[in-house]
Scaffold this motif. Sequence first.
Motif, mmCIF file in Angstrom:
data_model
loop_
_atom_site.group_PDB
_atom_site.id
_atom_site.type_symbol
_atom_site.label_atom_id
_atom_site.label_comp_id
_atom_site.label_asym_id
_atom_site.label_seq_id
_atom_site.Cartn_x
_atom_site.Cartn_y
_atom_site.Cartn_z
ATOM 1 N N MET A 115 26.866 36.312 36.308
ATOM 2 C CA MET A 115 26.094 37.300 36.070
ATOM 3 C C MET A 115 26.666 38.191 34.857
ATOM 4 S SD MET A 115 23.008 37.351 37.255
ATOM 5 C CE MET A 115 22.373 38.756 37.087
ATOM 6 N N ASN A 116 27.908 38.415 34.839
ATOM 7 C CA ASN A 116 28.693 39.223 33.750
ATOM 8 C C ASN A 116 28.166 40.485 33.469
ATOM 9 O OD1 ASN A 116 30.846 38.903 31.976
ATOM 10 N ND2 ASN A 116 29.467 38.446 30.394
ATOM 11 N N MET A 117 27.877 41.247 34.392
ATOM 12 C CA MET A 117 27.392 42.531 34.589
ATOM 13 C C MET A 117 25.836 42.666 34.332
ATOM 14 S SD MET A 117 29.327 44.337 36.023
ATOM 15 C CE MET A 117 28.677 45.871 35.857
ATOM 16 N N HIS A 118 25.342 41.460 34.043
ATOM 17 C CA HIS A 118 23.761 41.482 33.639
ATOM 18 C C HIS A 118 22.971 41.977 35.149
ATOM 19 C CE1 HIS A 118 20.114 40.007 31.677
ATOM 20 N NE2 HIS A 118 19.725 39.372 32.878
ATOM 21 N N LYS A 119 22.126 42.914 34.891
ATOM 22 C CA LYS A 119 21.466 43.831 35.871
ATOM 23 C C LYS A 119 22.532 44.400 36.660
ATOM 24 C CE LYS A 119 17.244 40.919 35.505
ATOM 25 N NZ LYS A 119 16.303 41.824 35.437
ATOM 26 N N ARG A 150 45.788 33.679 34.469
ATOM 27 C CA ARG A 150 44.887 34.832 33.928
ATOM 28 C C ARG A 150 44.077 35.173 35.055
ATOM 29 N NH1 ARG A 150 44.008 34.000 28.360
ATOM 30 N NH2 ARG A 150 46.297 33.440 27.719
ATOM 31 N N ILE A 151 43.256 36.210 34.783
ATOM 32 C CA ILE A 151 43.074 37.351 35.722
ATOM 33 C C ILE A 151 41.395 37.348 36.290
ATOM 34 C CG2 ILE A 151 44.970 38.643 35.895
ATOM 35 C CD1 ILE A 151 43.527 40.754 34.052
ATOM 36 N N CYS A 152 40.455 36.812 35.130
ATOM 37 C CA CYS A 152 39.132 37.084 35.617
ATOM 38 C C CYS A 152 38.251 36.248 34.682
ATOM 39 C CB CYS A 152 38.774 38.598 35.239
ATOM 40 S SG CYS A 152 38.692 39.126 33.330
ATOM 41 N N TYR A 153 36.935 36.126 34.975
ATOM 42 C CA TYR A 153 35.907 35.302 34.213
ATOM 43 C C TYR A 153 36.205 35.703 32.820
ATOM 44 C CZ TYR A 153 33.704 33.873 38.546
ATOM 45 O OH TYR A 153 33.413 33.350 39.724
ATOM 46 N N GLY A 154 36.084 34.631 31.883
ATOM 47 C CA GLY A 154 36.078 35.088 30.406
ATOM 48 C C GLY A 154 37.577 35.211 29.742
ATOM 49 N N LYS A 186 33.960 23.635 32.238
ATOM 50 C CA LYS A 186 34.434 24.903 32.882
ATOM 51 C C LYS A 186 33.644 25.759 34.002
ATOM 52 C CE LYS A 186 37.757 28.522 32.007
ATOM 53 N NZ LYS A 186 37.140 29.513 33.208
ATOM 54 N N ASP A 187 33.942 25.912 34.992
ATOM 55 C CA ASP A 187 33.120 26.674 35.929
ATOM 56 C C ASP A 187 33.169 28.114 35.545
ATOM 57 O OD1 ASP A 187 32.181 27.501 38.818
ATOM 58 O OD2 ASP A 187 33.306 25.742 39.324
ATOM 59 N N ALA A 188 31.650 28.469 35.756
ATOM 60 C CA ALA A 188 31.235 29.874 35.506
ATOM 61 C C ALA A 188 31.523 30.603 34.245
ATOM 62 C CB ALA A 188 31.965 30.844 36.597
ATOM 63 N N MET A 189 31.012 29.432 33.264
ATOM 64 C CA MET A 189 31.564 29.796 31.934
ATOM 65 C C MET A 189 30.406 30.186 31.110
ATOM 66 S SD MET A 189 33.519 28.080 28.910
ATOM 67 C CE MET A 189 32.706 26.548 28.835
#
Length: 394
Positions: free
Chosen positions: A217-221, A182-186, A10-13
């Motif tokens: 990045m999932n809100m990292h930094k 679905r609407i966003c990563y994760g 899966k992409d960007a997982m």
Amino acid sequence: MENVIFLYSKDAMCCEYIPIYSKSYKYAKTPNLDELAEKGTVFLHHHTAGGSTAMAFSAMLSGKNPYEFEKRKTYTEVEQNEKESIFSILQGKGYECHVIWSPDYVTGAYPYVKEFGDESKTKFHVLDMYQPLGYKPHSGELKRDDNALDTAIKTILNELDTIDTEKKQFIWLHLPHVIKGRICYGDDIDAFDFILGKIREKFSDDSIYVTADHGNMNMHKGKVGYGFDVYDPVTRVPLITPRINNLALCDSLTSHTDLIDIIVNKSIPEHEYVLCDTAYYAQPQRKLAIITKRFKYIYNNETKTEELYDLEWDRLEEYNIFKKKYFEKNRMSDVVYSELYYYPFTDEANTAGERLREIKSQIWRKPSFFEGTVIKCRRKLGLLKRFIQSKMMR
């Protein structure tokens, strides 16, 4: 070898989305991933070799790091089969090969990868299952659409039914950033798991390999998305395989460049370090990460800066050991890190940092003056074009 080898990605997982890797997503229900992990091998330190899809694909399929593609100096269309690939290897063993993905990969990935063996023997299944979002053009505020999700899932499962499982098959199913509906990563991990359950009904657990091309990045930094970062949520990705060497958990440091060994040879390589690149050698915005089990070194070509993190002490990569001072906004003054932040392994870290610098110097390739000038001009023109387009859309 198995009659069927099924690579499911899966992409960007991020690892953070998978409950067996992260406490953050314990609310997510992934019974099929959990059962597959219980029966198989879970890789704890597995990393992508490329921070974007085409570079990650190239490494996954060829077993080579991006810098090892001698003919690739920028993120542009490439020639076919510069390296031997898992496709060509398995075709040589009599496997039919399949790629199942969505239309955006035909234009956004295929031209920059082309490591699919003899393409007359590789079938590309292009399915409508991608939800445009984030940086991709779409209209209005996204809302969950269960009907669209059901349709996308049925499309995938119906396509799997067209593959003759009596023959030797290598099937690579790569789901998009977000499945339609679905609407966003994760937000679609339950759907990812549901599809896995249907795959398990059709194919043996001993034939299924689960991973991601890269994370985000999932809100990292304070960042979302991905592209030119080599921090942990982007580089470290899940890998769950059938049981190898009787290991339930694999603590070895591994890379997407190892997938051929892992899938074809049932072998787990040992590494001192692995690499993650964001660009090819002639691109000015290139960032390279050299990762050991404990330390991560990052070189930013555009700013000519370095970062070093102790991943055991500082998993969030907040304390750059190479940075001696930082600007404290509240006091409006520079502060010496070592006088205010306790870190007891400075000597050990500096020794590791010097070793990783040596590795960087050995593999780093600089563009010629002409290559660099042309690419910088093209980049500036591209940025100007996007700026004008954004103004016109307002």
